[in-house]
Design a protein around this motif. Structure first.
Motif, short mmCIF file in Angstrom:
data_model
loop_
_atom_site.label_atom_id
_atom_site.label_comp_id
_atom_site.label_asym_id
_atom_site.label_seq_id
_atom_site.Cartn_x
_atom_site.Cartn_y
_atom_site.Cartn_z
N THR A 128 0.89 -1.09 -0.03
CA THR A 128 0.06 0.03 0.09
C THR A 128 0.88 1.26 0.04
OG1 THR A 128 -1.48 -1.31 1.37
CG2 THR A 128 -2.08 1.12 1.05
N MET A 129 1.86 1.08 0.80
CA MET A 129 2.76 2.55 0.85
C MET A 129 3.28 2.61 -0.21
SD MET A 129 5.21 3.23 4.13
CE MET A 129 6.44 2.34 3.55
N VAL A 130 4.01 1.61 -0.93
CA VAL A 130 4.51 1.93 -2.33
C VAL A 130 3.38 2.57 -3.45
CG1 VAL A 130 5.66 0.72 -4.23
CG2 VAL A 130 6.26 -0.12 -1.83
N PHE A 131 2.33 1.99 -3.16
CA PHE A 131 1.21 2.54 -4.07
C PHE A 131 0.97 3.92 -3.98
CE2 PHE A 131 -3.01 3.36 -4.94
CZ PHE A 131 -3.00 3.15 -6.47
N VAL A 132 1.06 4.28 -2.52
CA VAL A 132 0.47 5.82 -2.17
C VAL A 132 1.61 6.59 -2.77
CG1 VAL A 132 0.19 7.46 -0.34
CG2 VAL A 132 -0.84 4.93 -0.36
N LEU B 124 8.13 3.78 -11.16
CA LEU B 124 7.64 3.53 -9.73
C LEU B 124 6.30 2.69 -9.98
CD1 LEU B 124 7.83 6.55 -7.29
CD2 LEU B 124 8.93 4.22 -7.26
N LYS B 125 5.67 2.84 -10.95
CA LYS B 125 4.43 1.89 -11.25
C LYS B 125 4.76 0.30 -11.36
CE LYS B 125 0.78 4.57 -13.13
NZ LYS B 125 0.54 5.33 -14.41
N TRP B 126 6.01 0.27 -12.21
CA TRP B 126 6.57 -0.93 -12.33
C TRP B 126 6.99 -1.47 -11.33
CZ3 TRP B 126 11.66 -2.31 -11.40
CH2 TRP B 126 11.75 -3.60 -11.54
N LEU B 127 7.71 -0.71 -10.41
CA LEU B 127 8.12 -1.16 -9.08
C LEU B 127 7.14 -1.79 -8.17
CD1 LEU B 127 10.97 -1.37 -7.58
CD2 LEU B 127 10.14 0.87 -6.36
N TYR B 128 5.94 -1.27 -8.22
CA TYR B 128 4.84 -1.34 -7.52
C TYR B 128 4.33 -2.93 -7.93
CZ TYR B 128 0.04 -1.73 -5.79
OH TYR B 128 -1.10 -2.16 -4.94
N THR B 129 4.19 -2.95 -9.20
CA THR B 129 3.74 -4.37 -9.52
C THR B 129 4.94 -5.38 -9.29
OG1 THR B 129 3.38 -3.06 -11.64
CG2 THR B 129 2.78 -5.60 -11.54
N PHE C 34 10.95 -11.01 0.49
CA PHE C 34 11.03 -9.74 1.17
C PHE C 34 12.70 -9.06 1.09
CE2 PHE C 34 7.97 -11.88 4.39
CZ PHE C 34 6.84 -11.45 3.44
N SER C 35 13.26 -9.75 0.17
CA SER C 35 14.71 -9.57 0.38
C SER C 35 14.96 -7.89 -0.37
CB SER C 35 15.29 -10.32 -0.70
OG SER C 35 15.03 -10.30 -2.05
N THR C 36 13.97 -7.23 -1.17
CA THR C 36 14.15 -5.93 -1.79
C THR C 36 13.31 -4.90 -1.00
OG1 THR C 36 12.46 -6.16 -3.28
CG2 THR C 36 14.58 -6.81 -4.33
N LEU C 37 12.74 -5.57 -0.11
CA LEU C 37 11.97 -4.37 0.65
C LEU C 37 12.89 -3.18 1.20
CD1 LEU C 37 9.02 -5.93 2.89
CD2 LEU C 37 9.09 -4.40 0.99
N GLN C 38 13.65 -3.29 1.84
CA GLN C 38 14.32 -2.04 2.36
C GLN C 38 15.00 -1.25 1.26
OE1 GLN C 38 18.43 -2.66 4.55
NE2 GLN C 38 16.96 -2.17 6.18
N GLU C 39 15.37 -1.88 0.22
CA GLU C 39 15.78 -0.96 -0.89
C GLU C 39 14.68 -0.12 -1.67
OE1 GLU C 39 15.89 -3.03 -4.51
OE2 GLU C 39 16.25 -0.99 -5.47
N VAL C 40 13.49 -1.12 -1.64
CA VAL C 40 12.38 -0.25 -2.04
C VAL C 40 11.87 0.62 -1.35
CG1 VAL C 40 9.87 -0.84 -2.67
CG2 VAL C 40 11.36 -2.25 -3.41
N HIS C 41 11.94 0.56 -0.23
CA HIS C 41 11.48 1.43 0.87
C HIS C 41 12.56 2.83 0.69
CE1 HIS C 41 10.15 3.49 4.51
NE2 HIS C 41 11.31 3.69 5.01
N ALA C 42 13.34 2.75 0.81
CA ALA C 42 14.49 3.92 0.55
C ALA C 42 14.41 4.52 -0.72
CB ALA C 42 16.16 3.20 0.46
N CYS C 43 13.79 3.83 -1.64
CA CYS C 43 13.59 4.37 -3.13
C CYS C 43 12.34 5.27 -3.03
CB CYS C 43 13.58 3.17 -3.92
SG CYS C 43 13.50 3.41 -5.57
#
Ligand SMILES: Cc1cc2nc3c(=O)[nH]c(=O)nc-3n(C[C@H](O)[C@H](O)[C@H](O)COP(=O)(O)OP(=O)(O)OC[C@H]3O[C@@H](n4cnc5c(N)ncnc54)[C@H](O)[C@@H]3O)c2cc1C
Ligand SMILES: Cc1cc2nc3c(=O)[nH]c(=O)nc-3n(C[C@H](O)[C@H](O)[C@H](O)COP(=O)(O)OP(=O)(O)OC[C@H]3O[C@@H](n4cnc5c(N)ncnc54)[C@H](O)[C@@H]3O)c2cc1C
Ligand SMILES: [Ca+2]
Lengths: 638, 638
Positions: free
Chosen positions: B285-289, B356-361, B372-381
């Protein structure tokens, strides 16, 4: 008021107790003298205690009510000024603390000075007494819909008619409509109008004319005059209290002697003749206006910083442990690194304002002695300081707003209005980029004359020592126009150097004062702020220092580290340093910036004043919400 | 509309004719596809042609009338959506073009997603259909008067009462008042409320609860519920159409099953138990927002740039000779150096939004596979991109306003409202500095793990190659807290690198598209803008590049020179590049940004709409102006 009631808690008491200097003496340093503290205090309290001057619901007023409120405050202020026989200094302060833009500002700030500067002795004797007693209200009508920065391009015409000994003022096109003058839309009876003087078939360029706009009997526009307000502006409250206006002339006739004739005249026969008064004398007014703009910058900036510092000392968010005591956000290094340079800037601009006052006196004396040698340097200096301080102040107010998080976005924080009322200072009295281009031109000229044996003077004298500038060719050879973005950066750098010098000068000034005034720790605090200001500028413009080889990367890194240490020294003194501005809660107008720090009840109370809270169920519920919720939208006509 | 009537003059025709690329194909590149152009066009025209959606007098409305207008527009929009059976994509676009913040935004943007993300299957089946049909209106009530950034510090309590199988929702202090939620003040019937869950005497921290606030019969607040609006906000019009609200609970009881229980539950007996759903799933959800916030940034920025570019092509000021033809201000190099980087940024943010739309998918797929391996990197991003794009966009809108000179300060320019409605994006969904500190922490952690054999992933992979980072100790050793201002600068640099990569990616993306779509010159223009963006960042952060020895001073100077050449290439295409955004005059809402460039009559007409112009002699003349002018103030009571 800036005093806490005995029965109330001072939530900032611990902060105040931690200060390492004498706040009362710092107030003197900030205001300039004990006398200045005393009258500022008296005027601020006079305004704050008078219900007519309330402004806590200002942002909620409709445009019409806001304007009416401005008329009321202006009349009441004038009444008080007369009743109490206030001095000019006191009256100016009273108006400052009323803190609401209105026609009065242009009347005193532009109309009267224009007549003083450009009118003959005779004209001054006729018009000034009327203006001084408010028998007429005047404004300054220069800008047109199509021309602002380029004053020489104005289209309004003033054609001399020798048959009737009159000028015919006319707006030949839509774009020639006067547009922006403050006080023009609704309040003024007269204006100084700038128009192209045409006589004997020849266009002599832009000149000023005193033109009556409205009847002194019923305030209706005179025949041939179309007047109106140009509409809503940035923000709520803010500059909307002012009737910036539009004005069109349809062949309006004025007597010949209403042309401002100190520098040039049109004779009865229509001959255009120059007087023997040198036009350089007009520079005096400009220096005066610009020095007051720099003084205003330090006022606006210090108000914003005062709000943000106090609130940052009250606001707590996060802590070392979850559930444990939270940290004042003022303790976060990021908060400090954003806020303390602005605190330092407020002090820096304050001292530069003082120096500009001195410069004004100096230039006036020189002009009277027909010594024009420093004019160009003075022009660069005042134009540049106007541009740099107003831009920095606008950005800083908005940064202070952001530093208050979500609550800074509420009108009750006072910051939205402070920003929107201040920011046009970047545009009026000369668009900042246009001004910096002028500074840059003077700098380039100075550099190109370095080898000619004409040494640079005053604030540019340092260039004479910079041998390597002699070899500087780039901007001159590739063309000023092409490289203008770079030379504007150079102009900013030159002005910042000036600011630094003046800031240091300010500290020295205090040092001198200290011979008579015992001010424990005052000098040390000012010295520290001066260092913050210097290293902050270095950090911000690191690229320029490195690219020119002025400092090494290692020195740059050391400077940044030192800056962090300086912030730590500011921290315990931050609240006291903003207390020294000596602003009343009325003048600050901010639930977040209250002297007593009792922020949350204040925010809460302000909220309920909103007209939307007059009813619990909002207007429009029956037409637009209920049908939606009851799935009956299709039937309803919206 | 974006089309010029056959009988009217296109004042920008010469500019359009000079463009060196196919604008229609650029529209496709900007919108993403031909389909996207088509529906955006259709929805924009639908809104622009409907009198209910007029917004030209919005900034003049009182708070109450503005709010009522929002209710009306929301109801009408929903009616049209239902009548025309619009798809979700179409409905979203329709709401975008209505362009007025209101409860609907929170209902769809926060309330529904919260239930989707945090509710069980059963809860979703119960609540979502009600929300989808607007039988209830929901908002998102997290922030309190005393706590925003630090969500774990919220004070509202939800105490489980096993006797009645209910939660008791309570506001124990003034600072625990919910404060800020959009749609809460007047419109919502329900809220997702965040509160400390307490059961069996233990505090389990913050959880979400669905709470009914108002009667579905008459909209009055339920017993124990205090509701109101928190008052006026920055600007006129702007975000004041939204009823950001205050909410206090006095022991309000809700059924146990209104706790959002996807991740954890309270049993009938009052036991707190975790479900087997991993909490990482909430990241989706957060990535989406955040991806939608970045998309919004490019929209707001492109609107401001569109207005400033068109007006700069119309506005003429000064000329080579006094009296000769004047220069379009768009030709001034300083104007270009301020404006073209913003134009380039609008395009850059647009393509990053796509990525970012692609990243969300991608993240959604990985989460479903429990990777969950990329979560932290996605969060930073996502956190970093949110912070950098919203800050840059706010500053850019204000710069565009200044680029329009005095006229940009008028509400009729559209820019004041665009700024004030946009700028809270720097604060909501995470204060930008707080977010950058999170990014910085992840960066530091990544650096400190470089030697541990754990290679950085995704957008941080480049760090693995930077051997010298291995020796980097400073920030880690002197402490994160002390050096936080520096590490925030590092975080910004990291995100800007990302933006550049994505921008390049955007250009390559178009390149690929061109295999099917013939778009004369489209790729070249995008390439040029990408270069402008890169060199602009280099110029702006020159100090960082020099201090780290990444480039030499000479390279820095060359880059600045090259930037000037790139601006010259943008110049003939500037107007066409903003035409490609395909915005209607209704959506732009600006007298200065009109498609046909007929700026001056538009400004003039807008002025007369101001309520202050209803009478020629202003209200208040008889009370406050006449007595002043007639020297009769002393007698009058003000
Ligand atoms: C709140 C407010 C109050 C005002 N009060 C008054 C008043 O009382 N009386 C009055 O007469 N006027 C008043 N003005 C008008 C004000 O003086 C003008 O707005 C100001 O001079 C700027 O001119 P402009 O608006 O025409 O901007 P423009 O000159 O049109 O500027 C537009 C853009 O072009 C750029 N530009 C212009 N020329 C050049 C150049 N040569 N080189 C490079 N770039 C250039 C500018 O930097 C700017 O980015 C007021 C304005 C405001 C906003
Ligand atoms: C227009 C608008 C709409 C909103 N809508 C909603 C909504 O629908 N629902 C809802 O629940 N909320 C809403 N909010 C609230 C919003 O989410 C908060 O304002 C936001 O989270 C910031 O928190 P704050 O206001 O408490 O700022 P604070 O956290 O108080 O920030 C104040 C200052 O402290 C600094 N700071 C804080 N913590 C740290 C730290 N650890 N380190 C360094 N510096 C720090 C910040 O950078 C900032 O400078 C809205 C806000 C606005 C302005
Ligand atoms: Ca620089």
């Amino acid at each position: 008021m800036a005093m806490v009631d005995a029965t109330e808690v001072d939530h900032l008491a611990a902060e105040r107790a931690a200060a390492q200097f004498d706040v009362e003496e710092m107030k003197v340093a900030w205001a300039g003298s004990r006398h200045a503290v005393e009258i500022a205090d008296r005027m601020a309290r006079l305004v704050a205690s008078d219900p007519v001057f309330r402004k806590d619901t200002r942002t909620m007023l409709s445009r019409k009510d806001l304007f009416k409120d401005t008329l009321r405050k202006a009349a009441h202020a004038w009444k008080r000024i007369v009743e109490l026989r206030l001095t000019e200094e006191e009256a100016n302060l009273l108006r400052l603390y009323v803190d609401q833009p209105g026609y009065v500002d242009l009347h005193w700030g532009m109309f009267v000075p224009a007549i003083k500067g450009q009118g003959t002795e005779e004209q001054q004797q006729k018009w000034l007494p009327l203006a001084y007693k408010f028998q007429i209200i005047g404004c300054y009508a220069q800008t047109e819909l199509g021309h602002g920065s380029n004053v020489q391009g104005l289209e309004t015409t003033a054609m001399f008619d020798p048959k009737t000994d009159e000028f015919v003022i006319h707006s030949p096109t839509l774009t020639s409509s006067k547009w922006w003058p403050g006080g023009l839309g609704k309040a003024s009876t007269h204006a100084v109008v700038y128009a192209r003087l045409i006589t004997e078939g020849k266009d002599y360029g832009i000149h000023g004319f005193i033109v009556q706009l409205r009847s002194l009997e019923d305030h209706s526009p005179l025949p041939g005059v179309t007047l109106g307000d140009i509409g809503g502006k940035f923000g709520s409250g803010a500059y909307n209290s002012m009737d910036n206006g539009v004005l069109r002339f349809d062949h309006v006739r004025i007597p010949r002697d209403q042309m401002l004739m100190r520098l040039s005249q049109v004779t009865r026969e229509g001959k255009y003749v120059h007087s023997n008064v040198p036009k350089q004398l007009l520079y005096g007014t400009m220096v005066f206006v610009r020095q007051s703009i720099v003084a205003d910058a330090s006022k606006a900036l210090s108000r914003a910083v005062c709000i943000a510092v106090r609130y940052s000392a009250i606001r707590k968010q996060f802590g070392a442990q979850v559930g444990g005591p939270e940290t004042q956000v003022l303790n976060y290094k990021t908060q400090q690194s954003r806020l303390f340079p602005l605190l330092a800037s407020a002090y820096a601009f304050r001292f530069v304002g003082d120096w500009l006052k001195w410069l004004y006196t100096d230039v006036t004396q020189k002009l009277e002695a027909k010594d024009f040698s420093t004019l160009q340097e003075v022009h660069a200096c005042t134009a540049g300081l106007k541009a740099v301080t107003t831009s920095a102040t606008s950005d800083a107010i908005e940064e202070c707003r952001k530093l208050c998080g979500g609550h800074g976005y509420l009108n009750s924080s006072g910051l939205p209005e402070l920003f929107t009322v201040y920011v046009p200072a970047c545009t009026y009295e000369g668009d900042n980029v246009v001004l910096l281009l002028q500074v840059a031109k003077i700098l380039m000229k100075t550099v190109s004359q370095l080898t000619s044996g004409k040494p640079p003077v005053g604030t540019m004298a340092y260039m004479g020592n910079a041998q390597h500038l002699m070899q500087c060719r780039c901007a001159v050879s590739t063309g000023f126009f092409e490289r203008s973005p770079d030379v504007v950066e150079a102009a900013v750098a030159h002005i910042q150097l000036l600011l630094l010098l003046m800031c240091t000068y300010g500290v020295r000034f205090i040092e001198k004062l200290q011979q008579d005034i015992p001010g424990h720790g005052v000098k040390e605090q000012l010295q520290n702020l001066c260092n913050v200001y210097a290293l902050y500028l270095l950090h911000k413009h690191l690229g320029d220092f490195l690219v020119t080889g002025c400092i090494t990367p290692k020195q740059g890194a050391l400077a940044s580290e030192q800056l962090g240490k300086l912030y730590a020294q500011v921290r315990p003194n931050a609240v006291a340093l903003v207390d020294a501005f000596n602003y009343t809660d009325h003048y600050l107008g901010s639930a977040l910036g209250r002297y007593d720090g009792n922020v949350y009840p204040a925010l809460y109370e302000e909220a309920w004043k909103d007209p939307l809270n007059e009813t619990v169920v909002p207007e429009g519920y029956h037409e637009y919400l209920r049908p939606l919720l009851k799935q009956q939208l299709k039937l309803s006509r919206l």
